[in-house]
Design a protein around this motif. Structure first.
Motif, mmCIF file in Angstrom:
data_model
loop_
_atom_site.group_PDB
_atom_site.id
_atom_site.type_symbol
_atom_site.label_atom_id
_atom_site.label_comp_id
_atom_site.label_asym_id
_atom_site.label_seq_id
_atom_site.Cartn_x
_atom_site.Cartn_y
_atom_site.Cartn_z
ATOM 1 N N VAL A 185 0.855 -1.191 0.000
ATOM 2 C CA VAL A 185 0.000 0.000 0.000
ATOM 3 C C VAL A 185 0.889 1.238 0.000
ATOM 4 O O VAL A 185 1.821 1.350 0.790
ATOM 5 N N GLY A 186 0.601 2.148 -0.909
ATOM 6 C CA GLY A 186 1.370 3.384 -1.005
ATOM 7 C C GLY A 186 2.603 3.287 -1.876
ATOM 8 O O GLY A 186 3.286 4.280 -2.089
ATOM 9 N N ARG A 187 2.920 2.121 -2.374
ATOM 10 C CA ARG A 187 4.087 1.951 -3.251
ATOM 11 C C ARG A 187 3.659 2.084 -4.702
ATOM 12 O O ARG A 187 2.550 1.746 -5.077
ATOM 13 N N THR A 188 4.593 2.552 -5.521
ATOM 14 C CA THR A 188 4.346 2.599 -6.963
ATOM 15 C C THR A 188 4.625 1.229 -7.559
ATOM 16 O O THR A 188 5.281 0.382 -6.925
ATOM 17 N N SER A 189 4.158 1.020 -8.779
ATOM 18 C CA SER A 189 4.428 -0.262 -9.440
ATOM 19 C C SER A 189 5.925 -0.461 -9.648
ATOM 20 O O SER A 189 6.421 -1.581 -9.590
ATOM 21 N N GLU A 190 6.655 0.633 -9.870
ATOM 22 C CA GLU A 190 8.113 0.519 -10.030
ATOM 23 C C GLU A 190 8.756 0.048 -8.724
ATOM 24 O O GLU A 190 9.652 -0.806 -8.733
ATOM 25 N N GLN A 191 8.288 0.580 -7.596
ATOM 26 C CA GLN A 191 8.842 0.170 -6.306
ATOM 27 C C GLN A 191 8.525 -1.299 -6.007
ATOM 28 O O GLN A 191 9.370 -2.027 -5.498
ATOM 29 N N ILE A 192 7.321 -1.733 -6.339
ATOM 30 C CA ILE A 192 6.930 -3.122 -6.104
ATOM 31 C C ILE A 192 7.774 -4.056 -6.961
ATOM 32 O O ILE A 192 8.299 -5.061 -6.482
ATOM 33 N N ALA A 193 7.940 -3.711 -8.253
ATOM 34 C CA ALA A 193 8.739 -4.550 -9.150
ATOM 35 C C ALA A 193 10.200 -4.572 -8.706
ATOM 36 O O ALA A 193 10.845 -5.625 -8.718
ATOM 37 N N ALA A 194 10.728 -3.417 -8.296
ATOM 38 C CA ALA A 194 12.122 -3.361 -7.854
ATOM 39 C C ALA A 194 12.330 -4.220 -6.609
ATOM 40 O O ALA A 194 13.330 -4.934 -6.504
ATOM 41 N N ALA A 195 11.382 -4.170 -5.691
ATOM 42 C CA ALA A 195 11.494 -4.991 -4.483
ATOM 43 C C ALA A 195 11.423 -6.475 -4.829
ATOM 44 O O ALA A 195 12.159 -7.290 -4.266
ATOM 45 N N HIS A 196 10.567 -6.805 -5.778
ATOM 46 C CA HIS A 196 10.427 -8.202 -6.191
ATOM 47 C C HIS A 196 11.722 -8.742 -6.793
ATOM 48 O O HIS A 196 12.119 -9.876 -6.534
ATOM 49 N N PHE A 197 12.369 -7.930 -7.641
ATOM 50 C CA PHE A 197 13.583 -8.378 -8.322
ATOM 51 C C PHE A 197 14.862 -8.012 -7.572
ATOM 52 O O PHE A 197 15.960 -8.360 -8.000
ATOM 53 N N GLY A 198 14.728 -7.269 -6.476
ATOM 54 C CA GLY A 198 15.897 -6.898 -5.696
ATOM 55 C C GLY A 198 16.792 -5.902 -6.402
ATOM 56 O O GLY A 198 18.026 -5.979 -6.279
ATOM 57 N N ILE A 199 16.195 -4.952 -7.135
ATOM 58 C CA ILE A 199 16.977 -3.932 -7.835
ATOM 59 C C ILE A 199 16.565 -2.550 -7.339
ATOM 60 O O ILE A 199 15.515 -2.387 -6.721
ATOM 61 N N ALA A 200 17.373 -1.556 -7.617
ATOM 62 C CA ALA A 200 17.099 -0.184 -7.204
ATOM 63 C C ALA A 200 16.113 0.462 -8.167
ATOM 64 O O ALA A 200 16.113 0.170 -9.369
ATOM 65 N N THR A 201 15.307 1.371 -7.637
ATOM 66 C CA THR A 201 14.395 2.135 -8.488
ATOM 67 C C THR A 201 15.147 3.321 -9.078
ATOM 68 O O THR A 201 16.269 3.649 -8.661
ATOM 69 N N ARG A 202 14.512 3.991 -10.007
ATOM 70 C CA ARG A 202 15.072 5.207 -10.593
ATOM 71 C C ARG A 202 15.335 6.230 -9.489
ATOM 72 O O ARG A 202 16.390 6.856 -9.454
#
Length: 176
Positions: free
Chosen positions: A12-29
């Motif tokens: 909740v409150g996360r962007t789709s980019e943040q969710i995907a980054a957390a899933h793949f273990g990578i940094a967001t923009r």
């Protein structure tokens, strides 16, 4: 086993980019830019301070007022050409800076297509292609107005009758 709704509430409150980054273990923009700002802060504050304000934008009001009053393609072309002439120095400066960034440390030499230096060089080229494309569109409008393509001549002479169809063969073909 985790509760099936846990991830829904955790995101909740996360962007789709943040969710995907957390899933793949990578940094967001945003992570990458925040880290770079942190690491470059001493460089920018003491050695090479850069302006914090955006580059000045041209005043569009005179162009829009002239466009509202324009009544002919020639008047619209005059507005377009003045705008392109006014924008050219800024776009050229941006293009030159992007080329310099791409060439930093000679990273562009031998870089493959799609590598960051090549992407920067392409961005530099595209920033100038805006001017060329707008000029091409303006000239197309002027060509339609002043030098339209000749229309096909109407046929005033009677046309020949259509050729007669070839009759089908009447029997077997002679052999050797």
């Amino acid at each position: 086993m985790q509760h099936p709704d846990f991830e829904l509430y955790d995101n909740v409150g996360r962007t789709s980019e943040q969710i995907a980054a957390a899933h793949f273990g990578i940094a967001t923009r945003d992570d990458l830019l925040r880290w770079a700002r942190r690491d470059a802060e001493p460089f920018l504050t003491t050695e090479h301070p850069l302006p914090s304000e955006p580059l000045p934008a041209p005043d569009a009001a005179p162009y829009l007022a002239a466009l509202a009053a324009a009544q002919t393609p020639a008047e619209v072309s005059a507005i377009t050409q003045h705008l392109l002439d006014a924008a050219q120095p800024a776009l050229s400066a941006v293009s030159d800076l992007l080329v310099s960034i791409a060439r930093w440390g000679n990273r562009h030499r031998g870089a493959e297509q799609g590598a960051p230096p090549k992407m920067l060089l392409e961005a530099a080229s595209r920033s100038l292609s805006v001017l060329a494309l707008a000029d091409e569109a303006d000239l197309a409008v002027l060509r339609d107005e002043y030098d339209p393509a000749p229309r096909p001549a109407s046929k005033t002479t009677p046309s020949l009758p259509p050729a007669s169809p070839v009759p089908p063969p009447a029997g077997p073909k002679p052999g050797r």
